[in-house]
Design a protein around this motif. Structure first.
Motif, PDB file in Angstrom:
ATOM      1  N   TRP A 129       0.885  -1.187  -0.079  1.00  0.00           N
ATOM      2  CA  TRP A 129      -0.198   0.006   0.037  1.00  0.00           C
ATOM      3  C   TRP A 129       0.902   1.483  -0.041  1.00  0.00           C
ATOM      4  O   TRP A 129       2.065   1.231  -0.093  1.00  0.00           O
ATOM      5  N   ALA A 130       0.086   2.539  -0.155  1.00  0.00           N
ATOM      6  CA  ALA A 130       0.776   3.663   0.162  1.00  0.00           C
ATOM      7  C   ALA A 130      -0.066   4.769   0.537  1.00  0.00           C
ATOM      8  O   ALA A 130      -1.208   4.703   0.273  1.00  0.00           O
ATOM      9  N   THR A 131       0.442   5.667   1.249  1.00  0.00           N
ATOM     10  CA  THR A 131      -0.468   6.673   1.967  1.00  0.00           C
ATOM     11  C   THR A 131      -1.192   7.650   0.724  1.00  0.00           C
ATOM     12  O   THR A 131      -2.121   8.328   0.911  1.00  0.00           O
ATOM     13  N   TRP A 132      -0.168   7.780  -0.540  1.00  0.00           N
ATOM     14  CA  TRP A 132      -1.192   8.477  -1.568  1.00  0.00           C
ATOM     15  C   TRP A 132      -2.093   7.591  -2.132  1.00  0.00           C
ATOM     16  O   TRP A 132      -2.646   8.092  -3.457  1.00  0.00           O
ATOM     17  N   CYS A 133      -2.269   6.352  -1.990  1.00  0.00           N
ATOM     18  CA  CYS A 133      -3.163   5.744  -2.683  1.00  0.00           C
ATOM     19  C   CYS A 133      -4.597   5.388  -1.886  1.00  0.00           C
ATOM     20  O   CYS A 133      -4.641   4.933  -0.854  1.00  0.00           O
ATOM     21  N   ALA A 134      -5.578   6.223  -2.496  1.00  0.00           N
ATOM     22  CA  ALA A 134      -6.952   6.255  -1.921  1.00  0.00           C
ATOM     23  C   ALA A 134      -7.515   4.930  -1.435  1.00  0.00           C
ATOM     24  O   ALA A 134      -7.956   4.672  -0.415  1.00  0.00           O
ATOM     25  N   PRO A 135      -7.590   4.041  -2.349  1.00  0.00           N
ATOM     26  CA  PRO A 135      -8.324   2.748  -1.922  1.00  0.00           C
ATOM     27  C   PRO A 135      -7.254   1.900  -1.103  1.00  0.00           C
ATOM     28  O   PRO A 135      -8.244   1.253  -0.104  1.00  0.00           O
ATOM     29  N   CYS A 136      -5.940   2.068  -1.183  1.00  0.00           N
ATOM     30  CA  CYS A 136      -5.307   1.483  -0.016  1.00  0.00           C
ATOM     31  C   CYS A 136      -5.754   2.021   1.167  1.00  0.00           C
ATOM     32  O   CYS A 136      -5.706   1.297   2.388  1.00  0.00           O
ATOM     33  N   LYS A 137      -5.885   3.332   1.526  1.00  0.00           N
ATOM     34  CA  LYS A 137      -6.247   4.116   2.820  1.00  0.00           C
ATOM     35  C   LYS A 137      -7.546   3.645   3.358  1.00  0.00           C
ATOM     36  O   LYS A 137      -7.946   3.305   4.419  1.00  0.00           O
ATOM     37  N   ALA A 138      -8.499   3.162   2.480  1.00  0.00           N
ATOM     38  CA  ALA A 138      -9.768   2.559   2.811  1.00  0.00           C
ATOM     39  C   ALA A 138      -9.767   1.325   3.317  1.00  0.00           C
ATOM     40  O   ALA A 138     -10.556   1.098   4.355  1.00  0.00           O
ATOM     41  N   GLU A 139      -8.588   0.317   2.998  1.00  0.00           N
ATOM     42  CA  GLU A 139      -8.788  -0.905   3.378  1.00  0.00           C
ATOM     43  C   GLU A 139      -7.966  -0.705   4.856  1.00  0.00           C
ATOM     44  O   GLU A 139      -8.185  -1.820   5.561  1.00  0.00           O
ATOM     45  N   VAL A 140      -7.340   0.314   5.523  1.00  0.00           N
ATOM     46  CA  VAL A 140      -6.720   0.175   6.509  1.00  0.00           C
ATOM     47  C   VAL A 140      -7.479  -0.159   8.017  1.00  0.00           C
ATOM     48  O   VAL A 140      -7.093  -0.942   8.564  1.00  0.00           O
ATOM     49  N   PRO A 141      -8.656   0.741   8.005  1.00  0.00           N
ATOM     50  CA  PRO A 141      -9.365   0.307   9.275  1.00  0.00           C
ATOM     51  C   PRO A 141      -9.964  -1.160   9.276  1.00  0.00           C
ATOM     52  O   PRO A 141     -10.078  -1.561  10.161  1.00  0.00           O
ATOM     53  N   LEU A 157       0.494  -7.739   7.691  1.00  0.00           N
ATOM     54  CA  LEU A 157       1.748  -6.968   7.520  1.00  0.00           C
ATOM     55  C   LEU A 157       1.674  -6.142   6.552  1.00  0.00           C
ATOM     56  O   LEU A 157       1.487  -6.425   5.149  1.00  0.00           O
ATOM     57  N   GLY A 158       1.981  -4.569   6.699  1.00  0.00           N
ATOM     58  CA  GLY A 158       1.636  -3.652   5.650  1.00  0.00           C
ATOM     59  C   GLY A 158       3.136  -3.412   5.115  1.00  0.00           C
ATOM     60  O   GLY A 158       4.209  -3.289   5.761  1.00  0.00           O
ATOM     61  N   ILE A 159       3.238  -3.134   3.720  1.00  0.00           N
ATOM     62  CA  ILE A 159       4.472  -2.846   3.093  1.00  0.00           C
ATOM     63  C   ILE A 159       4.351  -1.422   2.380  1.00  0.00           C
ATOM     64  O   ILE A 159       3.485  -1.448   1.259  1.00  0.00           O
ATOM     65  N   SER A 160       4.621  -0.392   2.812  1.00  0.00           N
ATOM     66  CA  SER A 160       4.442   0.702   2.140  1.00  0.00           C
ATOM     67  C   SER A 160       5.338   1.247   1.106  1.00  0.00           C
ATOM     68  O   SER A 160       6.587   0.911   1.215  1.00  0.00           O
ATOM     69  N   PHE A 161       4.774   1.618   0.116  1.00  0.00           N
ATOM     70  CA  PHE A 161       5.493   2.086  -1.080  1.00  0.00           C
ATOM     71  C   PHE A 161       5.767   3.541  -1.168  1.00  0.00           C
ATOM     72  O   PHE A 161       6.180   4.448  -2.102  1.00  0.00           O
ATOM     73  N   ASP A 162       5.727   4.587  -0.057  1.00  0.00           N
ATOM     74  CA  ASP A 162       5.745   5.819  -0.255  1.00  0.00           C
ATOM     75  C   ASP A 162       7.087   6.166  -0.369  1.00  0.00           C
ATOM     76  O   ASP A 162       8.211   5.480   0.320  1.00  0.00           O
ATOM     77  N   GLU A 163       7.396   6.812  -1.320  1.00  0.00           N
ATOM     78  CA  GLU A 163       8.818   7.415  -1.735  1.00  0.00           C
ATOM     79  C   GLU A 163       9.497   8.028  -0.368  1.00  0.00           C
ATOM     80  O   GLU A 163      10.774   7.728  -0.392  1.00  0.00           O
ATOM     81  N   ASP A 164       8.774   8.810   0.164  1.00  0.00           N
ATOM     82  CA  ASP A 164       9.416   9.481   1.201  1.00  0.00           C
ATOM     83  C   ASP A 164       9.455   8.858   2.576  1.00  0.00           C
ATOM     84  O   ASP A 164       9.660   9.446   3.765  1.00  0.00           O
ATOM     85  N   GLY A 165       9.096   7.525   2.675  1.00  0.00           N
ATOM     86  CA  GLY A 165       9.238   6.802   3.573  1.00  0.00           C
ATOM     87  C   GLY A 165       8.479   7.173   4.831  1.00  0.00           C
ATOM     88  O   GLY A 165       7.330   7.560   4.995  1.00  0.00           O
TER      89      GLY A 165
END
Lengths: 232, 181
Positions: A129-141, A157-165
């Motif tokens: 997932w990534a914080t810039w990805c809207a559907p990803c954020k919908a799944e988190v809760p 186990l979440g693996i984030s693809f955010d470039e700025d970590g």
């Protein structure tokens, strides 16, 4: 200078098991029971498509067709090659069962080392997932709820693809009170998981570390719940 | 009397299934730890420990020893062998993958491990002759000369000499790879 015996003793003395290693006899017992059970006959079923493919290949070789007095092959060898390559992984899975999830090691937001193989014995829902990805954020809760519901048997186990970590990820997981480990993707990890072509992507990994399913895109909480219950 | 069908190894071990369960309860953790110490991989160590017990369940001669200590020794030797096989397999895979180094990036644990003393010792053990590596690990774990002789099927009188050769071979391989310590 130390003699050979001292040298070897010192060297072997440096070996130790990974920190915090706690063998789980209960899970091992389940695995052992599975191994002593009658063997699967999957290979018999795999022989059917393999034989069919071999027959088609033979029938497509011009020399073989000429011997049998047949004309030009209806399917070219190039096409058969393409078909084989397309379905190769399915054939391998049919024979060997689902592929093992590639192991990786990474560090979570608290600095704790997370290694996928450390979760053998539990069902793992691996979410890319990534914080810039809207559907990803919908799944988190949903994942937070599912982790709470199945806390004994499941690890999300979440693996984030955010470039700025962590700059983006840490505030997000703190704000959403994420209760499962989240790590950052690193160079090389996406290549290990070749099927991940878009976000979100979620892998269902069974207690033996084998990938039982890959879902690309947004799914519903009920779907994830059903997939998890299949593996418990 | 037949053991219940859900008992471990019941298919093969009907008369001694309860003994097998006792052995499992007693030795599983130490077996998994012995393997993890050599290969440094928790998940794989547990898989190989299960493999060791599977071998035990298929070996009626060892089960017939029916002595916790002797069977424990057999399990420990089997665990060390499986761990060394795993190390050698990994070294082999690493060599093949080295040929395709452009196709994959090194994983963080590989980079970390190579820089550590433990990683070096494992690499040397994987490169040595399997008998020598097994001898060194079993001796380091406290096996007596008699146990070593029986484990490697050699005369007890020649254990000292073989052990000494194994120690020399270990040091030679280590020094060749990493220089004198």
């Amino acid at each position: 200078m130390a003699n050979d015996r001292e040298f070897v003793d010192k060297s072997l003395g440096s070996l130790n098991a990974p920190e915090g290693f706690a063998p789980n006899a209960a899970h091992a017992k389940i695995r052992l029971q599975g191994r002593t059970a009658p063997r699967s006959r999957r290979w018999v079923w795999a022989a059917v498509p393999v034989t069919a493919v071999l027959l088609v290949v033979m029938m497509s070789v011009p020399a073989a067709r000429a011997t049998m007095g047949m004309g030009e092959p209806p399917v070219s060898l190039e096409k058969i090659h393409w078909m084989l390559m397309s379905h190769w992984h399915s054939l391998v899975e049919l024979v060997h069962g689902p592929a093992r999830a590639p192991d990786f090691i990474a560090v979570d937001a608290s600095g704790k080392t997370v290694r996928l193989s450390d979760y053998r014995g539990k069902v793992v829902l691996l979410n890319f997932w990534a914080t810039w990805c809207a559907p990803c954020k919908a799944e988190v809760p949903w994942f937070v709820d599912l982790q709470n519901t199945y806390k004994e048997d499941l690890v999300v186990l979440g693996i984030s693809f955010d470039e700025d970590g962590w700059k983006s990820v840490r505030p997000f997981i703190e704000e959403r009170k994420v209760n499962y480990p989240v790590v950052l993707a690193y160079p090389g990890l996406p290549e290990q998981y070749r099927k991940i072509e878009s976000l979100p992507a979620t892998l269902m990994i069974d207690r033996d570390g084998r990938v039982q399913g890959t879902h690309l895109g947004l799914a519903s909480k009920a779907q994830y719940d059903a997939l998890i219950r299949e593996q418990l | 009397m037949n053991a219940p069908s859900d008992t471990l190894g019941a298919a093969r071990l009907a008369p001694a299934a309860s003994d097998f369960e006792t052995l499992f309860e007693t030795h599983y953790e130490s077996t998994a730890r012995a393997i993890a110490r050599v290969i440094h991989d928790n998940g794989r160590a547990e898989e190989l420990a299960v493999e060791a017990f599977l071998k035990l369940s298929r070996n009626p001669q060892v089960l017939a020893l029916n002595g916790g200590e002797r069977t424990g020794g057999w399990l420990h030797r089997t665990a060390i062998r499986l761990a060394l096989d795993e190390l050698r397999g990994r070294a082999r895979r690493a060599r093949y993958e080295g040929l395709l180094v452009w196709a994959r990036s090194a994983q963080p644990d590989e980079l970390f491990s190579a820089a550590q003393e433990q990683g070096r010792v494992r690499a040397v053990l994987a490169a040595m002759s399997p008998r020598h590596a097994e001898l060194l690990l079993l001796r380091h774990d406290g096996a007596s000369y008699e146990e070593l002789a029986s484990s490697l099927d050699i005369h007890p009188a020649s254990v000292g000499t073989t052990l000494s050769r194994a120690q020399q071979a270990f040091r030679k391989e280590y020094t060749k790879r990493y220089g004198e310590r």
